[in-house]
Structure formats: C-alpha cells, structure tokens
Design a protein around this motif. Structure first.
Motif, PDB file in Angstrom:
ATOM      1  N   ILE A  63     -31.669  -5.423   9.947  1.00 45.79           N
ATOM      2  CA  ILE A  63     -32.702  -4.670  10.869  1.00 45.79           C
ATOM      3  C   ILE A  63     -32.779  -5.216  12.033  1.00 45.79           C
ATOM      4  O   ILE A  63     -33.441  -6.384  12.293  1.00 45.79           O
ATOM      5  N   THR A  64     -33.036  -4.312  13.093  1.00 44.45           N
ATOM      6  CA  THR A  64     -33.411  -4.770  14.396  1.00 44.45           C
ATOM      7  C   THR A  64     -34.445  -3.805  14.908  1.00 44.45           C
ATOM      8  O   THR A  64     -34.733  -2.827  14.126  1.00 44.45           O
ATOM      9  N   ASP A  97     -29.978   0.342   8.153  1.00 39.42           N
ATOM     10  CA  ASP A  97     -29.676   1.367   7.149  1.00 39.42           C
ATOM     11  C   ASP A  97     -30.766   1.895   6.468  1.00 39.42           C
ATOM     12  O   ASP A  97     -31.729   1.441   6.216  1.00 39.42           O
ATOM     13  N   GLU A  98     -30.523   3.273   6.101  1.00 35.78           N
ATOM     14  CA  GLU A  98     -31.850   4.088   5.588  1.00 35.78           C
ATOM     15  C   GLU A  98     -32.434   3.487   4.598  1.00 35.78           C
ATOM     16  O   GLU A  98     -33.569   3.379   4.526  1.00 35.78           O
ATOM     17  N   MET A 112     -26.585   4.935  10.154  1.00 36.52           N
ATOM     18  CA  MET A 112     -27.686   4.143  10.507  1.00 36.52           C
ATOM     19  C   MET A 112     -28.664   5.005  11.303  1.00 36.52           C
ATOM     20  O   MET A 112     -28.343   5.936  11.868  1.00 36.52           O
ATOM     21  N   ILE A 113     -30.164   4.512  11.085  1.00 40.58           N
ATOM     22  CA  ILE A 113     -31.183   5.149  11.503  1.00 40.58           C
ATOM     23  C   ILE A 113     -32.049   4.588  12.408  1.00 40.58           C
ATOM     24  O   ILE A 113     -32.082   3.326  12.310  1.00 40.58           O
ATOM     25  N   ARG A 114     -32.750   5.238  13.157  1.00 38.95           N
ATOM     26  CA  ARG A 114     -33.884   4.575  14.034  1.00 38.95           C
ATOM     27  C   ARG A 114     -35.187   5.204  13.596  1.00 38.95           C
ATOM     28  O   ARG A 114     -35.285   6.525  13.717  1.00 38.95           O
ATOM     29  N   ILE A 115     -36.064   4.466  13.465  1.00 38.98           N
ATOM     30  CA  ILE A 115     -37.656   5.017  13.008  1.00 38.98           C
ATOM     31  C   ILE A 115     -38.666   4.544  14.132  1.00 38.98           C
ATOM     32  O   ILE A 115     -38.708   3.308  14.484  1.00 38.98           O
ATOM     33  N   PHE A 116     -39.616   5.452  14.672  1.00 38.88           N
ATOM     34  CA  PHE A 116     -40.629   5.019  15.427  1.00 38.88           C
ATOM     35  C   PHE A 116     -41.781   5.405  14.723  1.00 38.88           C
ATOM     36  O   PHE A 116     -41.937   6.605  14.548  1.00 38.88           O
ATOM     37  N   TYR A 117     -42.823   4.406  14.719  1.00 39.99           N
ATOM     38  CA  TYR A 117     -44.202   4.844  14.226  1.00 39.99           C
ATOM     39  C   TYR A 117     -44.989   4.214  15.200  1.00 39.99           C
ATOM     40  O   TYR A 117     -44.896   3.032  15.858  1.00 39.99           O
ATOM     41  N   VAL A 118     -46.499   4.656  14.648  1.00 37.80           N
ATOM     42  CA  VAL A 118     -47.529   4.259  15.583  1.00 37.80           C
ATOM     43  C   VAL A 118     -48.484   4.058  14.315  1.00 37.80           C
ATOM     44  O   VAL A 118     -48.613   4.659  13.206  1.00 37.80           O
ATOM     45  N   SER A 119     -49.389   3.037  14.639  1.00 35.91           N
ATOM     46  CA  SER A 119     -50.593   3.068  13.798  1.00 35.91           C
ATOM     47  C   SER A 119     -51.951   2.402  14.195  1.00 35.91           C
ATOM     48  O   SER A 119     -51.640   1.642  15.451  1.00 35.91           O
ATOM     49  N   THR A 120     -53.077   2.142  13.666  1.00 31.61           N
ATOM     50  CA  THR A 120     -54.132   1.817  14.031  1.00 31.61           C
ATOM     51  C   THR A 120     -54.553   0.176  13.526  1.00 31.61           C
ATOM     52  O   THR A 120     -54.521   0.108  12.356  1.00 31.61           O
ATOM     53  N   ALA A 121     -54.406  -0.723  14.446  1.00 31.94           N
ATOM     54  CA  ALA A 121     -54.841  -2.101  13.984  1.00 31.94           C
ATOM     55  C   ALA A 121     -56.178  -2.476  13.486  1.00 31.94           C
ATOM     56  O   ALA A 121     -57.123  -1.688  13.884  1.00 31.94           O
ATOM     57  N   MET A 122     -56.088  -3.217  12.495  1.00 32.63           N
ATOM     58  CA  MET A 122     -57.646  -3.542  11.920  1.00 32.63           C
ATOM     59  C   MET A 122     -58.249  -4.227  13.216  1.00 32.63           C
ATOM     60  O   MET A 122     -57.633  -5.004  14.148  1.00 32.63           O
ATOM     61  N   PRO A 123     -59.699  -4.226  13.337  1.00 36.14           N
ATOM     62  CA  PRO A 123     -60.384  -4.963  14.521  1.00 36.14           C
ATOM     63  C   PRO A 123     -59.956  -6.253  14.478  1.00 36.14           C
ATOM     64  O   PRO A 123     -60.011  -6.894  13.507  1.00 36.14           O
ATOM     65  N   ASN A 124     -60.203  -6.838  15.660  1.00 35.32           N
ATOM     66  CA  ASN A 124     -60.274  -8.378  15.684  1.00 35.32           C
ATOM     67  C   ASN A 124     -58.964  -9.112  15.433  1.00 35.32           C
ATOM     68  O   ASN A 124     -59.052 -10.504  15.182  1.00 35.32           O
TER      69      ASN A 124
END
Length: 108
Positions: free
Chosen positions: A35-36, A53-54, A1-13
């Motif tokens: 998936i949790t 799972d990957e 099992m893997i764990r992923i951390f990501y960030v992103s920029t939301a669309m305005p509003n």
C-alpha cells in the motif's frame, strides 16, 4: 489497483509526536501489503490518499474508521488506477495546512 481519498476530524490536542507515530506505524503496515499513499494533518483534520489492492484497502479502511484518534471518516473519492501517485511512499507525511497534493493525486 484502486486509490481512495478520505478526510476525517482529528481528536483535539494530538501532538506532533503522535502524528509521527501514526506515520511510522502506517509505513510498517503498508509495506507488508504493498500500500502506498500520503497523510496530511492541518491541526484539525486528516486527509489521506491510499493506493493498493482493493481487498487490502477495504481492510485498512475498516481499521481507520475504528481508530479513536479521529472521527467522521468521509470517503471523498475512490478510483481505479494503473499508476501510483505515491510510488515508493508507504506513507508520505505531508506537512502544512493545505491538502492540494492529495487532491491532485486523485486526478492523476
């Protein structure tokens, strides 16, 4: 099992209703693939930790990268894990401006 951390920029509003719908849809989808994780939104950025799972997370990350409600998806960290940080949460919604809980989960 893997764990992923990501960030992103939301669309305005983006509205709170849209955020609630994102979480609801994620819960349904993630339950099918065991998936949790957790999603945080601070009004500008999304941050999310996903566990599973990957093969399923790779497919999910492709979907996430193609979602027009945000841009600039950056995978911050990926790690193997034996234990889930968000056991029982197919998608936890973290409210507030800080992403501390997600950052902490990556060190668990």
């Amino acid at each position: 099992m893997i764990r992923i951390f990501y960030v992103s920029t939301a669309m305005p509003n983006l509205t709170e209703t849209e955020i609630t719908q994102i979480v609801a849809t994620a819960k349904q989808h993630n339950a099918k693939f065991e998936i949790t994780g957790a999603l945080a939104y601070n009004g500008v950025n999304f941050a999310q930790v996903l566990e599973g799972d990957e093969i399923h997370l790779e497919q999910l990350m492709d979907n996430i990268k193609n979602d027009e409600r945000h841009s600039g998806v950056i995978e911050v960290a990926r790690t193997s894990t034996e234990k889930r940080a968000f056991e029982g949460w197919h998608m936890k919604h973290i409210e507030g401006l800080k992403f501390d809980e997600l950052v902490h989960a990556m060190s668990a």
